[in-house]
Design a protein around this motif. Structure first.
Motif, PDB file in Angstrom:
ATOM      1  N   GLU A 186       0.823  -1.201   0.000  1.00  0.00           N
ATOM      2  CA  GLU A 186       0.000   0.000   0.000  1.00  0.00           C
ATOM      3  C   GLU A 186       0.856   1.249   0.000  1.00  0.00           C
ATOM      4  O   GLU A 186       0.346   2.349   0.011  1.00  0.00           O
ATOM      5  CB  GLU A 186      -0.934  -0.038   1.195  1.00  0.00           C
ATOM      6  CG  GLU A 186      -1.950  -1.177   1.108  1.00  0.00           C
ATOM      7  CD  GLU A 186      -2.865  -1.210   2.307  1.00  0.00           C
ATOM      8  OE1 GLU A 186      -2.530  -1.904   3.284  1.00  0.00           O
ATOM      9  OE2 GLU A 186      -3.901  -0.546   2.272  1.00  0.00           O
ATOM     10  N   VAL A 187       2.162   1.080   0.061  1.00  0.00           N
ATOM     11  CA  VAL A 187       3.101   2.188  -0.055  1.00  0.00           C
ATOM     12  C   VAL A 187       3.810   2.000  -1.397  1.00  0.00           C
ATOM     13  O   VAL A 187       4.420   0.965  -1.643  1.00  0.00           O
ATOM     14  CB  VAL A 187       4.125   2.180   1.098  1.00  0.00           C
ATOM     15  CG1 VAL A 187       5.135   3.291   0.914  1.00  0.00           C
ATOM     16  CG2 VAL A 187       3.405   2.300   2.433  1.00  0.00           C
ATOM     17  N   THR A 188       3.681   2.994  -2.264  1.00  0.00           N
ATOM     18  CA  THR A 188       4.195   2.894  -3.629  1.00  0.00           C
ATOM     19  C   THR A 188       5.418   3.772  -3.799  1.00  0.00           C
ATOM     20  O   THR A 188       5.372   4.961  -3.467  1.00  0.00           O
ATOM     21  CB  THR A 188       3.115   3.326  -4.639  1.00  0.00           C
ATOM     22  OG1 THR A 188       1.942   2.548  -4.435  1.00  0.00           O
ATOM     23  CG2 THR A 188       3.609   3.116  -6.060  1.00  0.00           C
ATOM     24  N   GLN A 189       6.502   3.175  -4.312  1.00  0.00           N
ATOM     25  CA  GLN A 189       7.727   3.927  -4.521  1.00  0.00           C
ATOM     26  C   GLN A 189       8.110   3.911  -5.996  1.00  0.00           C
ATOM     27  O   GLN A 189       7.983   2.876  -6.667  1.00  0.00           O
ATOM     28  CB  GLN A 189       8.879   3.338  -3.713  1.00  0.00           C
ATOM     29  CG  GLN A 189       8.708   3.505  -2.220  1.00  0.00           C
ATOM     30  CD  GLN A 189       9.949   3.076  -1.469  1.00  0.00           C
ATOM     31  OE1 GLN A 189       9.918   2.156  -0.659  1.00  0.00           O
ATOM     32  NE2 GLN A 189      11.065   3.769  -1.729  1.00  0.00           N
ATOM     33  N   THR A 190       8.571   5.054  -6.480  1.00  0.00           N
ATOM     34  CA  THR A 190       9.079   5.151  -7.855  1.00  0.00           C
ATOM     35  C   THR A 190      10.354   5.987  -7.866  1.00  0.00           C
ATOM     36  O   THR A 190      10.513   6.904  -7.035  1.00  0.00           O
ATOM     37  CB  THR A 190       8.041   5.820  -8.787  1.00  0.00           C
ATOM     38  OG1 THR A 190       7.670   7.094  -8.253  1.00  0.00           O
ATOM     39  CG2 THR A 190       6.813   4.952  -8.959  1.00  0.00           C
ATOM     40  N   PRO A 191      11.293   5.691  -8.780  1.00  0.00           N
ATOM     41  CA  PRO A 191      11.287   4.514  -9.651  1.00  0.00           C
ATOM     42  C   PRO A 191      11.700   3.263  -8.872  1.00  0.00           C
ATOM     43  O   PRO A 191      12.129   3.348  -7.730  1.00  0.00           O
ATOM     44  CB  PRO A 191      12.347   4.872 -10.694  1.00  0.00           C
ATOM     45  CG  PRO A 191      13.329   5.710  -9.938  1.00  0.00           C
ATOM     46  CD  PRO A 191      12.513   6.499  -8.945  1.00  0.00           C
ATOM     47  N   LYS A 192      11.583   2.094  -9.473  1.00  0.00           N
ATOM     48  CA  LYS A 192      12.025   0.862  -8.825  1.00  0.00           C
ATOM     49  C   LYS A 192      13.541   0.742  -8.871  1.00  0.00           C
ATOM     50  O   LYS A 192      14.163   0.174  -7.972  1.00  0.00           O
ATOM     51  CB  LYS A 192      11.385  -0.358  -9.499  1.00  0.00           C
ATOM     52  CG  LYS A 192       9.884  -0.442  -9.299  1.00  0.00           C
ATOM     53  CD  LYS A 192       9.342  -1.752  -9.800  1.00  0.00           C
ATOM     54  CE  LYS A 192       7.825  -1.813  -9.687  1.00  0.00           C
ATOM     55  NZ  LYS A 192       7.351  -1.609  -8.316  1.00  0.00           N
ATOM     56  N   HIS A 193      14.132   1.222  -9.946  1.00  0.00           N
ATOM     57  CA  HIS A 193      15.582   1.196 -10.107  1.00  0.00           C
ATOM     58  C   HIS A 193      16.044   2.566 -10.584  1.00  0.00           C
ATOM     59  O   HIS A 193      15.350   3.230 -11.364  1.00  0.00           O
ATOM     60  CB  HIS A 193      16.005   0.138 -11.146  1.00  0.00           C
ATOM     61  CG  HIS A 193      15.533  -1.241 -10.827  1.00  0.00           C
ATOM     62  ND1 HIS A 193      16.194  -2.071  -9.963  1.00  0.00           N
ATOM     63  CD2 HIS A 193      14.445  -1.931 -11.261  1.00  0.00           C
ATOM     64  CE1 HIS A 193      15.541  -3.226  -9.880  1.00  0.00           C
ATOM     65  NE2 HIS A 193      14.478  -3.170 -10.642  1.00  0.00           N
TER      66      HIS A 193
END
Lengths: 113, 114
Positions: free
Chosen positions: B3-10
């Motif tokens: 439910e916690v979204t982070q961007t970018p993945k890399h």
């Protein structure tokens, strides 16, 4: 100083071979103990919170228990998909009233078919 | 899915670049955190935001600059990073900073500094 120690550092099990992971803690005034699962390249996934000695929580093949000095994560009849690093953490009192999470170093569990 | 979204993945960046990591949560949590995690180590706390105000800075170098635009968003601005800053950067949130409720983590941004 508040501390969390996990053992063993690594554990290899055969599928179906039950075992337990240990989390020993030293904290002034326990305000909860958290278990997390972390897969490679992912963030920790919350599993359980335990607040008082004698409390138990269960989820599928996992059961977490708590005493006044330690917590155990029991894994019953594990499957390969249970392979992960298991972290425990406790909130530690802080001067600003914030509860800083103190993590143990984790137990790396590998379950082989 | 977390439910916690982070961007970018890399993210791969040079030591002179400026980049930002982003984090978003819609759980109504009022505390948000940045952690740094090196391989085979537990997460290390960097910053804590409580009600959109910076509460804790764990002696993090100034080349890391956090920002909390609103209660759902958290950014980490990066500038002039060093190779030793390569790590997994995790965002987390919790009900309140001084509660005994658990923190919920995103899946992180894998940062590599060339």
């Amino acid at each position: 100083e508040d501390q969390v120690t996990q053992s063993p550092e690594a554990l290899r099990l055969q599928e179906g071979e039950s075992s337990s992971l240990n989390c020993s803690y030293t904290v002034s005034g326990l305000r909860g103990l958290f278990w997390y699962r972390q897969d490679p390249g992912k963030g920790p996934e919350f599993l359980f919170t335990l607040y008082s000695a004698g409390e138990e929580k269960e989820k599928e093949r996992l059961k977490a228990t708590l005493t006044k000095k330690e917590s155990f994560l029991h894994i019953t009849a594990p499957k390969p998909e249970d392979s992960a690093t298991y972290l425990c953490a406790v909130p530690s009192g802080f001067s600003g009233g914030y509860n800083k999470l103190i993590f143990g170093a984790g137990t790396r569990l590998a379950v082989h078919p | 899915d977390t439910e916690v979204t982070q961007t970018p993945k890399h993210l791969v960046m040079g030591m002179t670049n400026k980049k930002s990591l982003k984090c978003e949560q819609h759980m109504g949590h009022r505390a948000m955190y940045w952690y740094k995690q090196k391989a085979k180590k537990p997460p290390e706390l960097m910053f804590v935001y409580s009600y959109e105000k910076l509460s804790i800075n764990e002696s993090v170098p100034s080349r890391f600059s956090p920002e909390c635009p609103n209660s759902s968003l958290l950014n980490l601005h990066l500038h002039a990073l060093q190779p030793e800053d390569s790590a997994l950067y995790l965002c987390a949130s919790s009900h309140m900073a001084n509660s005994n409720q658990p923190q919920h983590f995103g899946d992180g941004t894998r940062l590599s500094i060339l």
